[in-house]
Design a protein around this motif. Structure first.
Motif, PDB file in Angstrom:
ATOM      1  N   ASP A 201       0.806  -1.219   0.000  1.00  0.00           N
ATOM      2  CA  ASP A 201       0.000   0.000   0.000  1.00  0.00           C
ATOM      3  C   ASP A 201       0.839   1.270   0.000  1.00  0.00           C
ATOM      4  OD1 ASP A 201       1.021   0.031   2.538  1.00  0.00           O
ATOM      5  OD2 ASP A 201      -0.910   0.090   3.580  1.00  0.00           O
ATOM      6  N   GLY A 202       2.178   1.112  -0.019  1.00  0.00           N
ATOM      7  CA  GLY A 202       3.063   2.265  -0.030  1.00  0.00           C
ATOM      8  C   GLY A 202       3.260   2.909   1.327  1.00  0.00           C
ATOM      9  N   LEU A 203       2.544   2.445   2.347  1.00  0.00           N
ATOM     10  CA  LEU A 203       2.560   3.115   3.649  1.00  0.00           C
ATOM     11  C   LEU A 203       2.938   2.212   4.820  1.00  0.00           C
ATOM     12  CD1 LEU A 203      -0.785   5.139   3.291  1.00  0.00           C
ATOM     13  CD2 LEU A 203       1.533   6.022   2.980  1.00  0.00           C
ATOM     14  N   THR A 204       2.541   0.944   4.758  1.00  0.00           N
ATOM     15  CA  THR A 204       2.682   0.054   5.910  1.00  0.00           C
ATOM     16  C   THR A 204       3.927  -0.813   5.773  1.00  0.00           C
ATOM     17  OG1 THR A 204       0.273   0.002   6.082  1.00  0.00           O
ATOM     18  CG2 THR A 204       1.500  -1.635   7.345  1.00  0.00           C
ATOM     19  N   ARG A 205       4.847  -0.658   6.705  1.00  0.00           N
ATOM     20  CA  ARG A 205       6.092  -1.425   6.657  1.00  0.00           C
ATOM     21  C   ARG A 205       6.204  -2.357   7.850  1.00  0.00           C
ATOM     22  NH1 ARG A 205       9.789  -0.039   2.926  1.00  0.00           N
ATOM     23  NH2 ARG A 205       9.554   1.970   1.860  1.00  0.00           N
ATOM     24  N   ARG A 206       6.875  -3.471   7.617  1.00  0.00           N
ATOM     25  CA  ARG A 206       7.167  -4.404   8.700  1.00  0.00           C
ATOM     26  C   ARG A 206       8.443  -3.952   9.414  1.00  0.00           C
ATOM     27  NH1 ARG A 206       4.322  -9.158   8.556  1.00  0.00           N
ATOM     28  NH2 ARG A 206       3.192  -9.596   6.617  1.00  0.00           N
ATOM     29  N   TYR A 207       8.456  -4.138  10.709  1.00  0.00           N
ATOM     30  CA  TYR A 207       9.631  -3.745  11.483  1.00  0.00           C
ATOM     31  C   TYR A 207       9.936  -4.810  12.535  1.00  0.00           C
ATOM     32  CZ  TYR A 207       6.487  -2.664  15.355  1.00  0.00           C
ATOM     33  OH  TYR A 207       5.554  -2.770  16.363  1.00  0.00           O
ATOM     34  N   ALA A 208      11.165  -4.770  13.027  1.00  0.00           N
ATOM     35  CA  ALA A 208      11.563  -5.533  14.204  1.00  0.00           C
ATOM     36  C   ALA A 208      12.101  -4.537  15.217  1.00  0.00           C
ATOM     37  CB  ALA A 208      12.622  -6.569  13.856  1.00  0.00           C
ATOM     38  N   ALA A 209      11.639  -4.628  16.448  1.00  0.00           N
ATOM     39  CA  ALA A 209      12.143  -3.816  17.550  1.00  0.00           C
ATOM     40  C   ALA A 209      13.014  -4.705  18.421  1.00  0.00           C
ATOM     41  CB  ALA A 209      11.000  -3.225  18.357  1.00  0.00           C
ATOM     42  N   ILE A 210      14.231  -4.280  18.692  1.00  0.00           N
ATOM     43  CA  ILE A 210      15.201  -5.088  19.425  1.00  0.00           C
ATOM     44  C   ILE A 210      15.693  -4.279  20.623  1.00  0.00           C
ATOM     45  CG2 ILE A 210      17.374  -6.366  19.265  1.00  0.00           C
ATOM     46  CD1 ILE A 210      16.990  -6.287  16.172  1.00  0.00           C
ATOM     47  N   ALA A 211      15.723  -4.886  21.792  1.00  0.00           N
ATOM     48  CA  ALA A 211      16.207  -4.202  22.990  1.00  0.00           C
ATOM     49  C   ALA A 211      16.639  -5.236  24.020  1.00  0.00           C
ATOM     50  CB  ALA A 211      15.136  -3.278  23.563  1.00  0.00           C
ATOM     51  N   GLY A 212      17.160  -4.743  25.125  1.00  0.00           N
ATOM     52  CA  GLY A 212      17.674  -5.642  26.149  1.00  0.00           C
ATOM     53  C   GLY A 212      16.611  -6.382  26.915  1.00  0.00           C
ATOM     54  N   ASP A 213      15.383  -5.845  26.938  1.00  0.00           N
ATOM     55  CA  ASP A 213      14.306  -6.489  27.669  1.00  0.00           C
ATOM     56  C   ASP A 213      12.970  -6.091  27.056  1.00  0.00           C
ATOM     57  OD1 ASP A 213      13.838  -3.855  28.586  1.00  0.00           O
ATOM     58  OD2 ASP A 213      15.063  -4.181  30.361  1.00  0.00           O
ATOM     59  N   HIS A 214      11.895  -6.663  27.571  1.00  0.00           N
ATOM     60  CA  HIS A 214      10.572  -6.386  27.022  1.00  0.00           C
ATOM     61  C   HIS A 214      10.185  -4.916  27.175  1.00  0.00           C
ATOM     62  CE1 HIS A 214       9.935 -10.870  27.612  1.00  0.00           C
ATOM     63  NE2 HIS A 214       9.625 -10.679  26.345  1.00  0.00           N
ATOM     64  N   ALA A 215      10.582  -4.300  28.284  1.00  0.00           N
ATOM     65  CA  ALA A 215      10.246  -2.893  28.498  1.00  0.00           C
ATOM     66  C   ALA A 215      10.901  -2.018  27.441  1.00  0.00           C
ATOM     67  CB  ALA A 215      10.674  -2.456  29.902  1.00  0.00           C
ATOM     68  N   GLY A 216      12.145  -2.334  27.087  1.00  0.00           N
ATOM     69  CA  GLY A 216      12.832  -1.575  26.047  1.00  0.00           C
ATOM     70  C   GLY A 216      12.173  -1.744  24.694  1.00  0.00           C
ATOM     71  N   VAL A 217      11.767  -2.968  24.383  1.00  0.00           N
ATOM     72  CA  VAL A 217      11.060  -3.222  23.120  1.00  0.00           C
ATOM     73  C   VAL A 217       9.763  -2.423  23.079  1.00  0.00           C
ATOM     74  CG1 VAL A 217       9.771  -4.974  21.833  1.00  0.00           C
ATOM     75  CG2 VAL A 217      12.054  -5.498  22.701  1.00  0.00           C
ATOM     76  N   ALA A 218       9.005  -2.445  24.167  1.00  0.00           N
ATOM     77  CA  ALA A 218       7.733  -1.720  24.217  1.00  0.00           C
ATOM     78  C   ALA A 218       7.945  -0.228  24.031  1.00  0.00           C
ATOM     79  CB  ALA A 218       7.025  -1.993  25.535  1.00  0.00           C
ATOM     80  N   ARG A 219       9.004   0.304  24.614  1.00  0.00           N
ATOM     81  CA  ARG A 219       9.274   1.740  24.482  1.00  0.00           C
ATOM     82  C   ARG A 219       9.647   2.098  23.048  1.00  0.00           C
ATOM     83  NH1 ARG A 219       7.838   6.645  25.547  1.00  0.00           N
ATOM     84  NH2 ARG A 219       9.542   8.123  25.854  1.00  0.00           N
ATOM     85  N   TYR A 220      10.461   1.283  22.395  1.00  0.00           N
ATOM     86  CA  TYR A 220      10.795   1.543  20.990  1.00  0.00           C
ATOM     87  C   TYR A 220       9.539   1.528  20.127  1.00  0.00           C
ATOM     88  CZ  TYR A 220      15.903   1.709  20.971  1.00  0.00           C
ATOM     89  OH  TYR A 220      17.216   2.098  21.139  1.00  0.00           O
ATOM     90  N   GLU A 221       8.659   0.560  20.374  1.00  0.00           N
ATOM     91  CA  GLU A 221       7.441   0.484  19.580  1.00  0.00           C
ATOM     92  C   GLU A 221       6.535   1.691  19.836  1.00  0.00           C
ATOM     93  OE1 GLU A 221       6.199  -3.857  18.493  1.00  0.00           O
ATOM     94  OE2 GLU A 221       6.373  -3.739  20.672  1.00  0.00           O
ATOM     95  N   GLU A 222       6.475   2.127  21.075  1.00  0.00           N
ATOM     96  CA  GLU A 222       5.666   3.301  21.415  1.00  0.00           C
ATOM     97  C   GLU A 222       6.196   4.546  20.693  1.00  0.00           C
ATOM     98  OE1 GLU A 222       4.889   6.133  25.337  1.00  0.00           O
ATOM     99  OE2 GLU A 222       5.591   4.077  25.597  1.00  0.00           O
TER     100      GLU A 222
END
Length: 247
Positions: A201-222
């Motif tokens: 659709d030209g707009l929606t991309r897949r990503y991977a968020a990587i961090a030291g723990d789940h809280a870090g992953v959640a913050r990157y996604e936020e």
């Protein structure tokens, strides 16, 4: 787990007005002589899976995680298992090893995945097994390769989709991640990685968020979602990366 059968008297007919209406609707799909798969309805609190490899040398669990779903459709993955689901890890491994042994005894060698469902009261049900390399193994391999290069150990990671307010070429999307201080940093061993080809659709991309723990992953996604909700060129993510590791 399932049985092929015709409809039986007393079968719930909701959302149909009557049993006759339900019969008529089902006949359109299967026909008067059709066979139906009847399964127990399960209230699912979490969908979790384990990826396993088996062969003549034995069976080995590779990784496990929680499947993210919307209306039953797969939208992403979080690994390792978050705390609310971590207590089922031993069950997943036991079932994975049992199935791996069965497959190996029948001549199969290679990867497979086992998907399960966890009810609100913690009961675990096997859903299906995909005897092949599953979709989550590709980002997992990417995360493992990046972690090995950065010396980051075994990080937490998640996959998902993010929709931009306007189309971006891949290079521009990556440059924006760097400007927002969200792009994967090989020194810290954390950040956002865009992967797969151009979005349909030209707009929606897949990503991977990587961090030291789940809280870090959640913050990157936020931060990523907040940045993509802003106008092009905006700087919603000025707070920078979560900093779950020190560089």
């Amino acid at each position: 787990m399932a049985a092929a059968a015709r409809r039986r008297p007393g079968l719930p007919v909701a959302p149909y007005a009557s049993e006759a209406a339900a019969e008529a609707a089902l006949d359109v799909t299967g026909g008067p002589g059709g066979l139906w798969v009847v399964e127990e309805r399960i209230d699912v609190a979490r969908s979790v899976s384990i990826q396993v490899e088996t062969g003549p040398g034995g069976t080995k669990a590779l990784f496990s995680g929680e499947m993210r779903t919307v209306d039953g459709a797969f939208t992403g993955y979080l690994s390792p298992l978050p705390a609310p689901a971590a207590r089922v890890a031993a069950t997943l491994e036991a079932w994975g090893h049992a199935l791996g042994g069965l497959l190996a005894a029948r001549g199969y060698a290679g990867p497979f995945g086992l998907d399960t469902m966890v009810t609100p009261d913690g009961e675990v049900f096997a859903g299906e097994s995909n005897v092949r390399r599953t979709a989550t193994t590709t980002p997992r391999a990417m995360v493992a390769r990046l972690a090995a290069r950065s010396g980051a150990g075994d990080p937490a990671w998640a996959t998902g989709k993010v929709r931009a307010p306007a189309p971006y070429p891949f290079a521009a999307a990556v440059e924006r991640l760097h400007r927002e201080r969200l792009a994967y940093d090989p020194v810290r061993g954390e950040g956002i990685v865009l992967y797969t080809g151009p979005p349909p659709d030209g707009l929606t991309r897949r990503y991977a968020a990587i961090a030291g723990d789940h809280a870090g992953v959640a913050r990157y996604e936020e931060l990523l979602r907040a940045a993509r909700a802003s106008a092009p060129g905006g700087s919603t993510a000025r707070s920078g990366p979560p900093g779950s590791r020190t560089g």
